[in-house]
Scaffold this motif. Structure first.
Motif, short mmCIF file in Angstrom:
data_model
loop_
_atom_site.label_atom_id
_atom_site.label_comp_id
_atom_site.label_asym_id
_atom_site.label_seq_id
_atom_site.Cartn_x
_atom_site.Cartn_y
_atom_site.Cartn_z
N UNK A 302 0.84 -1.19 0.00
CA UNK A 302 0.00 0.00 0.00
C UNK A 302 0.88 1.25 0.00
N UNK A 303 0.46 2.27 -0.74
CA UNK A 303 1.20 3.53 -0.81
C UNK A 303 0.55 4.51 0.19
N UNK A 304 1.22 4.75 1.31
CA UNK A 304 0.66 5.61 2.35
C UNK A 304 0.73 7.09 1.99
N UNK A 305 1.39 7.43 0.93
CA UNK A 305 1.42 8.83 0.50
C UNK A 305 0.32 9.12 -0.52
N UNK A 306 -0.42 8.10 -0.89
CA UNK A 306 -1.46 8.26 -1.91
C UNK A 306 -2.74 7.55 -1.48
N UNK A 307 -3.23 7.90 -0.29
CA UNK A 307 -4.48 7.32 0.19
C UNK A 307 -4.40 5.86 0.54
N UNK A 308 -3.20 5.32 0.76
CA UNK A 308 -3.00 3.91 1.09
C UNK A 308 -3.59 2.99 0.04
N UNK A 311 -0.88 -1.04 -4.49
CA UNK A 311 -0.02 -0.98 -5.68
C UNK A 311 0.51 -2.36 -6.06
N UNK A 312 0.29 -3.36 -5.18
CA UNK A 312 0.74 -4.72 -5.50
C UNK A 312 0.03 -5.70 -4.56
N UNK A 313 -0.20 -6.89 -5.08
CA UNK A 313 -0.72 -7.95 -4.24
C UNK A 313 -2.22 -8.14 -4.36
N UNK A 314 -2.76 -9.10 -3.58
CA UNK A 314 -4.16 -9.50 -3.74
C UNK A 314 -5.17 -8.63 -3.00
N UNK A 315 -4.74 -7.67 -2.20
CA UNK A 315 -5.70 -6.84 -1.47
C UNK A 315 -6.62 -6.12 -2.45
N UNK A 316 -7.87 -5.98 -2.07
CA UNK A 316 -8.87 -5.45 -2.99
C UNK A 316 -9.15 -3.98 -2.88
N UNK A 317 -8.78 -3.33 -1.79
CA UNK A 317 -9.08 -1.91 -1.64
C UNK A 317 -8.10 -1.26 -0.67
N UNK A 318 -8.01 0.07 -0.64
CA UNK A 318 -7.02 0.75 0.22
C UNK A 318 -7.29 0.53 1.70
N UNK A 319 -6.29 0.85 2.50
CA UNK A 319 -6.46 0.80 3.96
C UNK A 319 -7.35 1.96 4.40
N UNK A 320 -8.31 1.72 5.29
CA UNK A 320 -9.14 2.82 5.80
C UNK A 320 -8.30 3.82 6.59
N UNK A 321 -8.64 5.09 6.45
CA UNK A 321 -7.92 6.15 7.15
C UNK A 321 -8.75 6.66 8.31
#
Length: 350
Positions: A302-308, A311-321
């Protein structure tokens, strides 16, 4: 003395069977035929048949009651309740009641069916000659006629008490399997949609157990926090932390690409859920130069500088903020709960 040593003149000339005399033969193992049919008391006395009907109905009814008891056991007995039952000793009340009631439900269905067949269904032996696999039209017609005759002789249409109780027992027993689905875990209801984070809750450092202040978070550092008021010694600590675990990172404000992320941060300090959105593993691997965090389970990045965002891997959506600010005491505090449910994207995200 073996059969080969028996003198031929000692063998019977005629063998009596239920179907008449069979001509004398040299074979001492000749088929004696079927014994004469003896009617049962239920075939001769309607009162005896009615007693058997009531007995079968009673067994089917007991099966229904046992199935209801199986379902009720889930409600009555807690999982951790231990009782003493002789001669088994100390056993789980829930497991013992489930095994006893389900066993009784299945036993009484079987016992009722056997008693029905032995006392009320036709017991006349029918001999059929072997025939080719492909039946002739005459044989097919005979099979259907025999089936109809068997259905008639079983009295299932006439003895409605047996029929209705049997259908009731067979209809209730599958409910036991449905109830077993409860072991998959409690229904989530809305518990997975919210966490302990709320407006005004201070961010408590997981290492020092003290409130976090902005000066405690340096650029490039990573810290972990929990909500104020959560006791690590409480019985539901792990359950609550499975939803509320938080990671705190400080990024130069100019390096933050996502506008909402910048608005929800405080002087470049951003707070994201620590729970991976793939299968819920805790994230802890942070790369300072790229602002990427890596899940150690399946390498979701996850890219924490761009809304988490992923950018790679099986995760389906960003980390909640988590939206954060500073209270009057200068400590970091939450300004609400996460903007969406944390963790894996199952039905709780619907």
């Amino acid at each position: 003395m073996s059969s080969q040593q028996i003198p031929e003149d000692s063998l019977p000339a005629v063998q009596e069977t239920a179907h008449g005399a069979v001509e004398g033969t040299d074979d001492p193992f000749a088929d004696p035929g079927l014994p004469a049919h003896k009617p049962r008391i239920q075939d001769l006395d309607e009162r005896a048949a009615n007693r058997s009907e009531r007995a079968v109905a009673l067994m089917f009814t007991l099966s229904m009651l046992a199935t209801v008891g199986f379902i009720a056991s889930y409600v009555i007995f807690p999982v951790d309740k231990i009782v003493y039952i002789w001669p088994f000793g100390h056993v789980s009340a829930l497991n013992f009641s489930l095994g006893l009631t389900l066993g009784a439900a299945l036993f009484f269905i079987g016992a009722g069916a056997v008693h029905w067949a032995r006392t009320l269904m036709s017991d006349v032996e029918v001999a059929a000659e072997r025939h080719p696999i492909e039946a002739t039209p005459e044989v097919k017609a005979q099979v259907m006629a025999d089936f109809a005759a068997g259905a008639e002789e079983s009295a299932i249409g006439r003895r409605k008490l047996i029929r209705n109780t049997m259908f009731g027992a067979l209809a209730l027993v599958p409910l036991s399997g449905v109830v077993l689905l409860r072991d998959l875990g409690p229904l989530p209801e809305k518990k997975l949609r919210t966490t302990l984070w709320a407006e005004g809750k201070q961010l408590i450092n997981m290492n020092t157990m003290k409130p976090l202040r902005p000066e405690h978070i340096t650029v490039g550092s990573l810290a972990f926090a929990m909500p104020e008021g959560l006791d690590p010694e409480s019985h539901d600590f792990q359950t609550q932390m499975g939803k509320a675990a938080l990671m705190i990172i400080r990024i130069e404000p100019d390096d933050i690409k996502d506008k909402r992320q910048r608005d929800w941060a405080h002087e470049g300090i951003v707070a994201f859920s620590k729970i991976c959105t793939h299968v819920g593993c805790p994230i802890s691997l942070y790369e300072q130069q790229t602002h990427h965090v890596l899940c150690p389970c399946h390498q979701s990045t996850f890219d924490l500088s761009d809304g988490a965002r992923v950018i790679f891997g099986p995760a389906g959506h960003p980390l909640p903020q988590l939206r954060i600010g500073v209270n009057s005491e200068g400590n970091l505090e939450a300004l609400g709960d996460f903007d969406e449910p944390v963790g894996a994207a199952f039905w709780e995200r619907g």
